[in-house]
Design a protein around this motif. Structure first.
Motif: not given
Length: 173
Positions: A1-13, A39-44, A48-49
């Motif tokens: 999950m962390k990789k997916i979220i990091k990829l999302s942030c990189c994609f935003v950049l 996203y909700t809960g821990k995923q959100m 957000n972090a």
């Protein structure tokens, strides 16, 4: 999950840097990128972090602020993005980036509101991803969806429990 979220942030950049000429990036006058997700809960919390880390680090340095909005569940998000794309009365402005199923992205692309991402990736970069995931994102002569999350249907069988059942019933895998 962390990789997916990091990829999302990189994609935003990537999108921020690609859509805004570097000469227009100014830390004193930042560009705001609006991102809608479901996203909700821990995923959100995790997402957000990471966005906060981006906004206070690279984003601040480059003059980019990512503003995240969770828009209900995936169906709510799809409806809201379609309403925004169609400029339905009472709808919000369309976000710069959003999560969507392929059918929703296709509908929005028909309105001319989806960017071709092909110019943002080399063939070598795309080769690092599962072909089927990337292939789903290709339609209307371009790469319109980049998979940052993917659902896969699986069936698991506990063979310890299955073997006595199979022996008693005369069945096999």
């Amino acid at each position: 999950m962390k990789k997916i979220i990091k990829l999302s942030c990189c994609f935003v950049l990537l999108l921020c840097l690609g859509c805004t000429p570097k000469s227009h990036l100014d830390p004193d006058n930042p560009v705001t990128v609006h991102l809608w997700n479901y996203y909700t809960g821990k995923q959100m919390e995790s997402f957000n972090a990471l966005v906060d880390t981006f906004n206070t680090g690279v984003g601040k340095e480059k003059g980019i602020v990512v503003e995240v909005t969770s828009v209900g569940n995936v169906n709510d998000l799809g409806k809201n993005v379609l309403d925004a794309a169609n400029k339905k009365v009472g709808s919000s402005e369309m976000p710069d980036i959003f999560a969507a199923y392929a059918d929703t992205a296709y509908q929005i692309d028909q309105l001319g509101k989806v960017v071709d991402l092909s110019d943002y990736f080399s063939k070598d970069e795309l080769a690092e991803y599962v072909d089927g995931y990337i292939d789903e994102g290709h339609f209307n002569d371009g790469l319109k969806i980049f998979p940052v999350a993917k659902s896969t249907e699986i069936m698991m069988i506990n063979t310890t429990d299955f073997e006595p059942f199979a022996k008693a019933k005369g069945v096999t895998l």
